[in-house]
Write a protein that holds these residues in place. Structure first.
Motif, PDB file in Angstrom:
ATOM      1  N   GLU A 264       0.829  -1.209   0.000  1.00  0.00           N
ATOM      2  CA  GLU A 264       0.000   0.000   0.000  1.00  0.00           C
ATOM      3  C   GLU A 264       0.862   1.258   0.000  1.00  0.00           C
ATOM      4  O   GLU A 264       0.634   2.201  -0.770  1.00  0.00           O
ATOM      5  CB  GLU A 264      -0.910  -0.025   1.228  1.00  0.00           C
ATOM      6  CG  GLU A 264      -1.809   1.202   1.347  1.00  0.00           C
ATOM      7  CD  GLU A 264      -2.598   1.213   2.648  1.00  0.00           C
ATOM      8  OE1 GLU A 264      -2.892   2.334   3.141  1.00  0.00           O
ATOM      9  OE2 GLU A 264      -2.911   0.128   3.178  1.00  0.00           O
ATOM     10  N   LEU A 265       1.874   1.267   0.875  1.00  0.00           N
ATOM     11  CA  LEU A 265       2.740   2.454   0.953  1.00  0.00           C
ATOM     12  C   LEU A 265       3.637   2.586  -0.271  1.00  0.00           C
ATOM     13  O   LEU A 265       3.953   3.704  -0.694  1.00  0.00           O
ATOM     14  CB  LEU A 265       3.587   2.403   2.225  1.00  0.00           C
ATOM     15  CG  LEU A 265       2.839   2.621   3.546  1.00  0.00           C
ATOM     16  CD1 LEU A 265       3.823   2.645   4.716  1.00  0.00           C
ATOM     17  CD2 LEU A 265       2.034   3.912   3.528  1.00  0.00           C
ATOM     18  N   GLU A 266       4.061   1.471  -0.835  1.00  0.00           N
ATOM     19  CA  GLU A 266       4.885   1.537  -2.043  1.00  0.00           C
ATOM     20  C   GLU A 266       4.089   2.132  -3.209  1.00  0.00           C
ATOM     21  O   GLU A 266       4.650   2.873  -4.034  1.00  0.00           O
ATOM     22  CB  GLU A 266       5.405   0.142  -2.397  1.00  0.00           C
ATOM     23  CG  GLU A 266       6.562  -0.306  -1.509  1.00  0.00           C
ATOM     24  CD  GLU A 266       7.062  -1.693  -1.836  1.00  0.00           C
ATOM     25  OE1 GLU A 266       8.205  -2.013  -1.448  1.00  0.00           O
ATOM     26  OE2 GLU A 266       6.314  -2.473  -2.468  1.00  0.00           O
ATOM     27  N   SER A 267       2.794   1.850  -3.277  1.00  0.00           N
ATOM     28  CA  SER A 267       1.948   2.456  -4.313  1.00  0.00           C
ATOM     29  C   SER A 267       1.832   3.964  -4.094  1.00  0.00           C
ATOM     30  O   SER A 267       1.905   4.751  -5.035  1.00  0.00           O
ATOM     31  CB  SER A 267       0.550   1.826  -4.300  1.00  0.00           C
ATOM     32  OG  SER A 267       0.609   0.459  -4.631  1.00  0.00           O
ATOM     33  N   GLN A 268       1.665   4.372  -2.826  1.00  0.00           N
ATOM     34  CA  GLN A 268       1.616   5.803  -2.510  1.00  0.00           C
ATOM     35  C   GLN A 268       2.927   6.482  -2.864  1.00  0.00           C
ATOM     36  O   GLN A 268       2.929   7.605  -3.390  1.00  0.00           O
ATOM     37  CB  GLN A 268       1.318   5.995  -1.021  1.00  0.00           C
ATOM     38  CG  GLN A 268      -0.097   5.653  -0.605  1.00  0.00           C
ATOM     39  CD  GLN A 268      -0.350   5.970   0.863  1.00  0.00           C
ATOM     40  OE1 GLN A 268       0.422   6.679   1.506  1.00  0.00           O
ATOM     41  NE2 GLN A 268      -1.444   5.439   1.398  1.00  0.00           N
ATOM     42  N   LEU A 269       4.023   5.797  -2.594  1.00  0.00           N
ATOM     43  CA  LEU A 269       5.345   6.368  -2.879  1.00  0.00           C
ATOM     44  C   LEU A 269       5.528   6.594  -4.376  1.00  0.00           C
ATOM     45  O   LEU A 269       6.028   7.651  -4.799  1.00  0.00           O
ATOM     46  CB  LEU A 269       6.438   5.443  -2.343  1.00  0.00           C
ATOM     47  CG  LEU A 269       7.885   5.868  -2.607  1.00  0.00           C
ATOM     48  CD1 LEU A 269       8.183   7.206  -1.941  1.00  0.00           C
ATOM     49  CD2 LEU A 269       8.854   4.798  -2.112  1.00  0.00           C
ATOM     50  N   ALA A 270       5.112   5.613  -5.186  1.00  0.00           N
ATOM     51  CA  ALA A 270       5.252   5.748  -6.639  1.00  0.00           C
ATOM     52  C   ALA A 270       4.446   6.940  -7.167  1.00  0.00           C
ATOM     53  O   ALA A 270       4.931   7.715  -8.004  1.00  0.00           O
ATOM     54  CB  ALA A 270       4.803   4.459  -7.321  1.00  0.00           C
ATOM     55  N   LEU A 271       3.216   7.101  -6.662  1.00  0.00           N
ATOM     56  CA  LEU A 271       2.381   8.231  -7.094  1.00  0.00           C
ATOM     57  C   LEU A 271       2.984   9.564  -6.657  1.00  0.00           C
ATOM     58  O   LEU A 271       2.974  10.544  -7.410  1.00  0.00           O
ATOM     59  CB  LEU A 271       0.970   8.087  -6.505  1.00  0.00           C
ATOM     60  CG  LEU A 271       0.093   6.981  -7.093  1.00  0.00           C
ATOM     61  CD1 LEU A 271      -1.196   6.864  -6.299  1.00  0.00           C
ATOM     62  CD2 LEU A 271      -0.214   7.253  -8.561  1.00  0.00           C
ATOM     63  N   ILE A 273       6.156  10.290  -6.099  1.00  0.00           N
ATOM     64  CA  ILE A 273       7.348  10.595  -6.905  1.00  0.00           C
ATOM     65  C   ILE A 273       6.944  11.110  -8.285  1.00  0.00           C
ATOM     66  O   ILE A 273       7.532  12.066  -8.809  1.00  0.00           O
ATOM     67  CB  ILE A 273       8.258   9.354  -7.021  1.00  0.00           C
ATOM     68  CG1 ILE A 273       8.902   9.047  -5.660  1.00  0.00           C
ATOM     69  CG2 ILE A 273       9.334   9.558  -8.077  1.00  0.00           C
ATOM     70  CD1 ILE A 273       9.678   7.757  -5.617  1.00  0.00           C
ATOM     71  N   THR A 274       5.910  10.493  -8.873  1.00  0.00           N
ATOM     72  CA  THR A 274       5.426  10.946 -10.188  1.00  0.00           C
ATOM     73  C   THR A 274       4.897  12.378 -10.115  1.00  0.00           C
ATOM     74  O   THR A 274       5.199  13.213 -10.976  1.00  0.00           O
ATOM     75  CB  THR A 274       4.315  10.009 -10.703  1.00  0.00           C
ATOM     76  OG1 THR A 274       4.850   8.689 -10.849  1.00  0.00           O
ATOM     77  CG2 THR A 274       3.792  10.476 -12.051  1.00  0.00           C
TER      78      THR A 274
END
Length: 305
Positions: A264-271, A273-274
Motif C-alpha cells: 500500500e505504501l509503495e503504491s503511494q510512494l510511486a504516485l 514521486i510521479t
C-alpha cells in the motif's frame, strides 16, 4: 505601461538630455574658438567668407531597437502533499509452528489370563502449523493535499525602434587663398574637432544605453527566475519530506513482514514521486521559456548611430 518600460524611457530621456547638453557645450566651445581666431584683413574677409566658407547643420540620428514589455500574469497550480505522522495499529496473520502433544503410535499391551491385548498410545510432541496474529504499533505517514498557486508576471516582448535626432555642424570650404585660406583652414580644423568630439559623445551614449538597459532587462528576468526557483525549492521540501517519511515507514514494515501495508505504501510512494517529477517539470519548463525570451531580447537589442 509596465514598470520596466517606465524605467527604460526615463533613463533614455535623461541620457538624451545629457547628450544634448554636451553637444551644445561643444557648439559653444567651437564658436568661442572661432571668435578667438585672428581674422584676415576685413577688406578681403567680408567679401570672400560669405561666398567661400559655409557651415551647414546636418541632422544626425541615433536609432534604438529596444524591447517594449507587456506583462502577462502566469499561474501554475499544484496539489502538494502535507504529511502528518499518525500512530497506527498494524495487525496481520502469519503462519507459525508450535509443538503439540499427540499420539505418536500405539503399542500392544497384554493384561489378564487368558491375556487380553490392549493398544496403548505412546505420546510425544509433534509440530503443528497454525495462524498467528501479529499486532504492533508504528508511525504511518498520512497525506492530505494543499492547493498552491504560483503567480508571476511573464514578460511579453516586442521590439520597437526609437530615434533621437540631433543637429550637428558640417563645415564646407572652397579653395581660397592668402589670409582667408589660413583663416578658413583654422575654422575647418575647429569644425573637425567638434565633429570628432560629437561622434565620441554619440558612441559613448550608445555604449551606455546598451550596457545599462541590458542590465535593467537582466535584472527583470533575474527577479522573475529567482522567484520561480524559490517556489521550486519550497515545493521540493514538501515532497522530499513526504517521500522520506514513506520510505522510513516501508523499511520498518518490511522488517515486521507487514507485506500488505508495504504494498500500500509503495503504491503511494510511486504516485508521490510521479507528482513530484511533474511539478518540477512544469516549473522548469517555465524557467526555460524565460531564459529563451531573455536570450532573444539580447540578440535583438541594439543601439545604432
Amino acid at each position: 505601461m509596465s514598470e520596466i518600460d517606465k524605467r527604460i524611457q526615463e533613463k533614455i530621456k535623461k541620457k538624451e538630455a545629457l547628450l544634448k547638453e554636451k553637444i551644445e557645450a561643444l557648439q559653444k566651445s567651437a564658436k568661442s574658438r572661432i571668435d578667438d581666431l585672428e581674422k584676415p584683413d576685413p577688406s578681403d574677409f567680408e567679401a570672400a567668407i560669405d561666398l567661400q566658407f559655409d557651415i551647414k547643420w546636418k541632422i544626425t540620428s541615433i536609432k534604438f531597437d529596444i524591447p517594449k514589455f507587456s506583462m502577462e500574469l502566469e499561474k501554475i497550480s499544484f496539489d502538494i502533499p502535507e504529511v502528518k505522522m499518525e500512530t497506527e495499529k498494524i495487525s496481520f496473520d502469519v503462519p507459525a509452528i508450535r509443538m503439540k502433544r499427540a499420539c505418536l503410535f500405539k503399542k500392544p499391551e497384554f493384561h489378564g489370563f487368558p491375556p487380553k491385548v490392549y493398544m496403548k498410545c505412546v505420546y510425544g510432541n509433534k509440530p503443528e502449523v497454525y495462524t498467528k496474529r501479529v499486532e504492533f504499533k508504528t508511525d504511518i505517514p498520512k497525506f492530505s493535499s494543499k492547493r498552491i498557486e504560483i503567480k508571476f508576471d511573464k514578460p511579453v516582448v516586442k521590439m520597437e525602434t526609437i530615434e533621437i535626432k540631433m543637429h550637428l555642424p558640417q563645415f564646407y570650404l572652397t579653395s581660397v587663398e592668402g589670409e582667408i585660406k589660413n583663416y578658413s583652414e583654422d575654422v575647418q580644423e575647429i569644425g573637425n574637432d567638434m565633429n570628432s568630439e560629437a561622434k565620441k559623445l554619440s558612441d559613448n551614449f550608445s555604449n551606455e544605453i546598451n550596457t545599462e538597459l541590458k542590465q535593467d532587462i537582466k535584472d527583470l528576468f533575474d527577479e522573475i527566475q529567482s522567484s520561480l526557483i524559490k517556489s521550486r525549492e519550497e515545493i521540493s521540501v514538501n515532497y522530499n519530506t513526504g517521500i522520506t517519511n514513506i520510505k522510513t515507514s516501508i523499511k520498518r514494515l518490511k522488517e515486521a513482514n507487514a507485506t500488505d501495508k508495504v504494498k500500500e505504501l509503495e503504491s503511494q510512494l510511486a504516485l508521490l514521486i510521479t507528482d513530484f517529477e511533474n511539478a518540477l517539470k512544469t516549473i522548469d519548463e517555465n524557467l526555460e521559456d524565460l531564459a529563451k525570451e531573455e536570450s532573444e531580447v539580447f540578440m535583438n537589442f541594439s543601439v545604432n548611430i
